[in-house]
Design an enzyme around this catalytic site. Structure first.
Site, PDB file in Angstrom:
ATOM      1  N   PHE A   1      -6.854  -9.959  -1.049  1.00  0.00           N
ATOM      2  CA  PHE A   1      -6.030 -10.187  -2.232  1.00  0.00           C
ATOM      3  C   PHE A   1      -4.851 -11.039  -1.775  1.00  0.00           C
ATOM      4  O   PHE A   1      -4.101 -10.644  -0.882  1.00  0.00           O
ATOM      5  CB  PHE A   1      -5.537  -8.883  -2.871  1.00  0.00           C
ATOM      6  CG  PHE A   1      -4.956  -9.137  -4.222  1.00  0.00           C
ATOM      7  CD1 PHE A   1      -5.764  -9.219  -5.340  1.00  0.00           C
ATOM      8  CD2 PHE A   1      -3.593  -9.362  -4.374  1.00  0.00           C
ATOM      9  CE1 PHE A   1      -5.241  -9.510  -6.589  1.00  0.00           C
ATOM     10  CE2 PHE A   1      -3.056  -9.655  -5.614  1.00  0.00           C
ATOM     11  CZ  PHE A   1      -3.890  -9.720  -6.724  1.00  0.00           C
ATOM     12  N   VAL A   2      -4.730 -12.232  -2.359  1.00  0.00           N
ATOM     13  CA  VAL A   2      -3.751 -13.199  -1.887  1.00  0.00           C
ATOM     14  C   VAL A   2      -2.653 -13.451  -2.909  1.00  0.00           C
ATOM     15  O   VAL A   2      -2.866 -13.333  -4.117  1.00  0.00           O
ATOM     16  CB  VAL A   2      -4.428 -14.534  -1.503  1.00  0.00           C
ATOM     17  CG1 VAL A   2      -5.343 -14.334  -0.307  1.00  0.00           C
ATOM     18  CG2 VAL A   2      -5.206 -15.126  -2.664  1.00  0.00           C
TER      19      VAL A   2
ATOM     20  N   ASP B   1       0.067 -14.181  -7.848  1.00  0.00           N
ATOM     21  CA  ASP B   1       0.946 -13.020  -7.885  1.00  0.00           C
ATOM     22  C   ASP B   1       0.192 -11.709  -7.727  1.00  0.00           C
ATOM     23  O   ASP B   1      -1.029 -11.655  -7.802  1.00  0.00           O
ATOM     24  CB  ASP B   1       1.672 -12.968  -9.232  1.00  0.00           C
ATOM     25  CG  ASP B   1       0.769 -12.493 -10.364  1.00  0.00           C
ATOM     26  OD1 ASP B   1       1.119 -11.505 -11.023  1.00  0.00           O
ATOM     27  OD2 ASP B   1      -0.302 -13.102 -10.586  1.00  0.00           O
TER      28      ASP B   1
ATOM     29  N   LYS C   1      -1.072 -17.991 -15.504  1.00  0.00           N
ATOM     30  CA  LYS C   1       0.169 -18.463 -14.948  1.00  0.00           C
ATOM     31  C   LYS C   1      -0.010 -18.995 -13.529  1.00  0.00           C
ATOM     32  O   LYS C   1       0.766 -19.800 -13.055  1.00  0.00           O
ATOM     33  CB  LYS C   1       1.208 -17.346 -14.891  1.00  0.00           C
ATOM     34  CG  LYS C   1       1.650 -16.812 -16.209  1.00  0.00           C
ATOM     35  CD  LYS C   1       2.636 -15.678 -16.021  1.00  0.00           C
ATOM     36  CE  LYS C   1       2.899 -14.992 -17.323  1.00  0.00           C
ATOM     37  NZ  LYS C   1       3.679 -13.786 -17.138  1.00  0.00           N
TER      38      LYS C   1
ATOM     39  N   ARG D   1       5.022 -15.037  -6.623  1.00  0.00           N
ATOM     40  CA  ARG D   1       4.630 -16.390  -7.043  1.00  0.00           C
ATOM     41  C   ARG D   1       5.459 -17.477  -6.359  1.00  0.00           C
ATOM     42  O   ARG D   1       4.996 -18.583  -6.172  1.00  0.00           O
ATOM     43  CB  ARG D   1       4.794 -16.551  -8.563  1.00  0.00           C
ATOM     44  CG  ARG D   1       3.806 -15.781  -9.387  1.00  0.00           C
ATOM     45  CD  ARG D   1       3.925 -16.188 -10.862  1.00  0.00           C
ATOM     46  NE  ARG D   1       3.264 -15.264 -11.759  1.00  0.00           N
ATOM     47  CZ  ARG D   1       1.970 -15.274 -12.037  1.00  0.00           C
ATOM     48  NH1 ARG D   1       1.187 -16.164 -11.474  1.00  0.00           N
ATOM     49  NH2 ARG D   1       1.449 -14.394 -12.873  1.00  0.00           N
TER      50      ARG D   1
ATOM     51  N   ASP E   1     -12.546 -16.436  -8.209  1.00  0.00           N
ATOM     52  CA  ASP E   1     -12.950 -15.221  -7.517  1.00  0.00           C
ATOM     53  C   ASP E   1     -14.370 -14.875  -7.965  1.00  0.00           C
ATOM     54  O   ASP E   1     -15.327 -15.472  -7.494  1.00  0.00           O
ATOM     55  CB  ASP E   1     -11.946 -14.114  -7.850  1.00  0.00           C
ATOM     56  CG  ASP E   1     -12.109 -12.859  -7.022  1.00  0.00           C
ATOM     57  OD1 ASP E   1     -13.245 -12.395  -6.844  1.00  0.00           O
ATOM     58  OD2 ASP E   1     -11.096 -12.307  -6.571  1.00  0.00           O
TER      59      ASP E   1
END
Length: 182
Positions: free
Chosen positions: A154-155, A161, A42, A167, A105
């Site tokens: 962690f973004v 999300d 997503k 989001r 990642d």
């Protein structure tokens, strides 16, 4: 909600500027062609929408659902490729395909996707990612187009999300560790 973030890494303005630059690069590189953009859902939906509007070519836009995170902040290492949502994957034979991802990642997901789509004989297969977290790479993969090198945080935001939240943010922010554990 702002208390959930350590800091904003990429502002709305910076993102818009970089997406336009990526669109211009893709337009130049695919001149005379009609690429198929395949967004990995997503997370890529916001980026893909803006990127597609920045590409001055006839494009076909498709989506694929894939996951390796679940509700965690760390990849499970197992990639779950679901059937493409709106097309028969055999349609990519002989086509110029651009996989559009929100973030690379570990690279495990993108390696799996590249192998999956390569089996269907595209004319070309390239990767475009908004964020490239090179410091976390576990497998050899390189994006052909990358918006930003992302720090080891962690973004969230701009389609990315944590547990389906954040989001809708217009920027990309580093999430506070306490937010992830609570």
């Amino acid at each position: 909600m702002n208390r959930d973030f350590k800091n904003i890494l990429f502002s709305e303005e910076r993102i818009k500027e970089r997406v336009v630059q990526l669109g211009a690069e893709i337009t130049r590189d695919y001149s005379g062609k009609s690429p198929m953009l395949i967004g990995v859902l997503k997370g890529s939906f916001v980026f893909l929408a803006d990127l597609a509007r920045s590409i001055d070519l006839d494009c076909e836009i498709r989506f694929l659902s894939c996951s390796s995170y679940g509700s965690s902040t760390v990849t499970t290492g197992e990639v779950n490729i679901k059937e493409p949502l709106d097309f028969d994957v055999r349609q990519i034979a002989g086509r110029d395909v651009l996989l559009v991802e929100d973030i690379i990642d570990s690279g495990v997901t993108m390696v799996e996707l590249r192998e999956f789509f390569s089996e269907f004989s595209p004319a070309s297969l390239k990767i475009c990612t908004l964020l490239d977290k090179v410091s976390r790479r576990e497998v050899p993969i390189k994006a052909d187009y990358a918006g930003f090198i992302c720090p080891d945080e962690f973004v969230v935001g701009y389609g990315l999300d944590y547990a389906e939240k954040y989001r809708n943010l217009p920027h990309i922010a580093a999430l506070e560790p306490e937010t992830c554990s609570g």
